[in-house]
Design a protein around this motif. Sequence first.
Motif, PDB file in Angstrom:
ATOM      1  N   ASP A   1       4.289  34.187  51.390  1.00 17.03           N
ATOM      2  CA  ASP A   1       4.349  32.827  50.866  1.00 17.03           C
ATOM      3  C   ASP A   1       3.082  32.140  51.368  1.00 17.03           C
ATOM      4  OD1 ASP A   1       4.866  30.000  50.633  1.00 17.03           O
ATOM      5  OD2 ASP A   1       6.969  30.496  50.292  1.00 17.03           O
TER       6      ASP A   1
ATOM      7  N   THR B   1       7.316  42.766  52.879  1.00 19.97           N
ATOM      8  CA  THR B   1       7.527  41.324  53.041  1.00 19.97           C
ATOM      9  C   THR B   1       6.568  40.559  52.126  1.00 19.97           C
ATOM     10  OG1 THR B   1       8.170  41.626  55.356  1.00 19.97           O
ATOM     11  CG2 THR B   1       7.539  39.410  54.668  1.00 19.97           C
TER      12      THR B   1
ATOM     13  N   GLN C   1       6.119  36.229  62.312  1.00 13.15           N
ATOM     14  CA  GLN C   1       7.565  36.380  62.512  1.00 13.15           C
ATOM     15  C   GLN C   1       7.848  37.123  63.820  1.00 13.15           C
ATOM     16  OE1 GLN C   1       8.996  38.242  58.848  1.00 13.15           O
ATOM     17  NE2 GLN C   1       7.408  37.127  57.749  1.00 13.15           N
TER      18      GLN C   1
ATOM     19  N   ARG D   1      17.741  37.174  56.253  1.00  6.41           N
ATOM     20  CA  ARG D   1      17.917  37.394  57.690  1.00  6.41           C
ATOM     21  C   ARG D   1      17.825  38.885  58.026  1.00  6.41           C
ATOM     22  NH1 ARG D   1      22.182  34.607  61.752  1.00  6.41           N
ATOM     23  NH2 ARG D   1      22.180  36.183  63.387  1.00  6.41           N
TER      24      ARG D   1
ATOM     25  N   ILE E   1       3.052  28.818  53.340  1.00 12.30           N
ATOM     26  CA  ILE E   1       3.560  29.006  54.701  1.00 12.30           C
ATOM     27  C   ILE E   1       2.509  29.699  55.565  1.00 12.30           C
ATOM     28  CG2 ILE E   1       5.308  30.194  56.093  1.00 12.30           C
ATOM     29  CD1 ILE E   1       7.268  29.811  53.809  1.00 12.30           C
TER      30      ILE E   1
ATOM     31  N   ALA F   1      14.757  31.168  57.632  1.00  5.73           N
ATOM     32  CA  ALA F   1      14.576  29.938  56.857  1.00  5.73           C
ATOM     33  C   ALA F   1      13.113  29.514  56.820  1.00  5.73           C
ATOM     34  CB  ALA F   1      15.432  28.823  57.461  1.00  5.73           C
ATOM     35  N   ARG F   2      12.416  29.705  57.923  1.00  2.97           N
ATOM     36  CA  ARG F   2      11.014  29.265  58.022  1.00  2.97           C
ATOM     37  C   ARG F   2      10.121  30.033  57.060  1.00  2.97           C
ATOM     38  NH1 ARG F   2       8.931  29.295  63.980  1.00  2.97           N
ATOM     39  NH2 ARG F   2      10.277  27.441  63.995  1.00  2.97           N
ATOM     40  N   TYR F   3      10.385  31.324  56.884  1.00  6.45           N
ATOM     41  CA  TYR F   3       9.516  32.161  56.039  1.00  6.45           C
ATOM     42  C   TYR F   3      10.153  32.512  54.691  1.00  6.45           C
ATOM     43  CZ  TYR F   3       6.869  32.555  60.345  1.00  6.45           C
ATOM     44  OH  TYR F   3       6.146  32.262  61.474  1.00  6.45           O
ATOM     45  N   HIS F   4      11.311  31.911  54.413  1.00 11.51           N
ATOM     46  CA  HIS F   4      11.989  32.117  53.128  1.00 11.51           C
ATOM     47  C   HIS F   4      12.268  33.590  52.860  1.00 11.51           C
ATOM     48  CE1 HIS F   4       9.973  28.108  51.675  1.00 11.51           C
ATOM     49  NE2 HIS F   4      10.893  27.918  52.616  1.00 11.51           N
ATOM     50  N   ILE F   5      12.801  34.273  53.865  1.00 12.73           N
ATOM     51  CA  ILE F   5      13.131  35.687  53.729  1.00 12.73           C
ATOM     52  C   ILE F   5      14.571  35.909  54.172  1.00 12.73           C
ATOM     53  CG2 ILE F   5      10.775  36.563  54.016  1.00 12.73           C
ATOM     54  CD1 ILE F   5      11.364  36.996  56.962  1.00 12.73           C
TER      55      ILE F   5
ATOM     56  N   SER G   1      18.077  33.147  62.373  1.00 12.61           N
ATOM     57  CA  SER G   1      18.337  32.278  61.219  1.00 12.61           C
ATOM     58  C   SER G   1      17.195  31.294  60.998  1.00 12.61           C
ATOM     59  CB  SER G   1      19.653  31.522  61.420  1.00 12.61           C
ATOM     60  OG  SER G   1      19.632  30.788  62.646  1.00 12.61           O
TER      61      SER G   1
END
Length: 385
Positions: A169, A166, A230, A251, A172, A245-249, A241
């Motif tokens: 970011d 992973t 996460q 699904r 974030i 979106a929150r961690y830009h990864i 979902s």
Amino acid sequence: MCGRAGRKGKDDAGETYLICIKADLEAVCNLLDADMPAIESCLAPEKRGLKRALLEAIATGLVSGGEAIKDYVRCTLLYRTLDKKLVYNIMNSALQELINESLIIFKEDESYEASLLGQAVVASAFSPEDGLFVHEELKRALQAFVMDGDMHIFYMFTPFQVAMQTPIDWPIFRDQLDRLDESGLRALQFVGVQPGFVNTMVQSGASLKENTPAQQNQARIYRRAYTAFQLRDLSNEVPLSTIAARYHIPRGTVQTLAQQCHGFAAGIVKFCQRMNWGMMAAVLDHMRDRLEAGARADLLEMAQVTFVKSWTARCLRENGFRNLRALAEADPKDLVPVLMMVNPRKTQKNQLYPTEAERYAAKLLVKAETIVASAKREMHVEIEE
């Protein structure tokens, strides 16, 4: 599907249909025309697989003496593909490393035996490297485990494989650190996360260096901490979902985390049990229920019921069925309207056609009857215990 197209000894030929978009056609054709890659042993030196294989063989009692270990190595693909002297050198080096790391013991009768730590590593299904890292972290946790919050446990239960894949970011990461309460921040600082370092990474735009063992260890800590956010969101009933979106990864990455964390958590608990750290095992084992349910603590009891996952449990609780007893004593017909709320889009779609609506309601009634029956079984188990 490709692997099932033909089996040696069963069929003479097999057919496969590969469907792709036009943009991928050239890559697919190149793949079909490419040569088959040579088979390589997973025990090769760069993969460090022989070290793990020897530890497992010794810990399970498959081998113990020097000659038995050589016989074992002679049965590997590594022995068939490399120079024999080189293989024996790799074997001896691996054995010496295991001794130096206190994973195995060289006895007076010149046999090998797994230490308590070595047995714990094998029982928990960790590699030697991961097992040693877990051991160090758990030893420190025994001295000062942060129990006035959940963040320390989420960090401990974050699987290495997902964390290392992973990307971080950093803005974030900093934002999530800023949102932590005092307990969560203290837990991450305890494991080695420094807010100042995170700020530096945000401002510099640099990437984690992983050239030296110390840098690799630091990278592992920060990647696990970032992934632990996460895992925390998953256990707090945040939708997949939203987390993606929150961690830009993707699904799928979140789904992989949700799947793998259960096995990893079980390994951590087993490790503690084998090391005779009973209190730590009990604390961690309690949190495993939340991971499996994907729900907050107030829903754990209901989340054990068949068909009742975190969102369903939350809907039931908010509509009057607040605990296991309430579910066990409920009339299945009263659960149907709540189950319709669980998937409003599907309910709305079926309402357009009267026949489909009746069929859907009947299906939900059967589901409700199963839920009530399961709740009664759970209640019976609790009473017996």
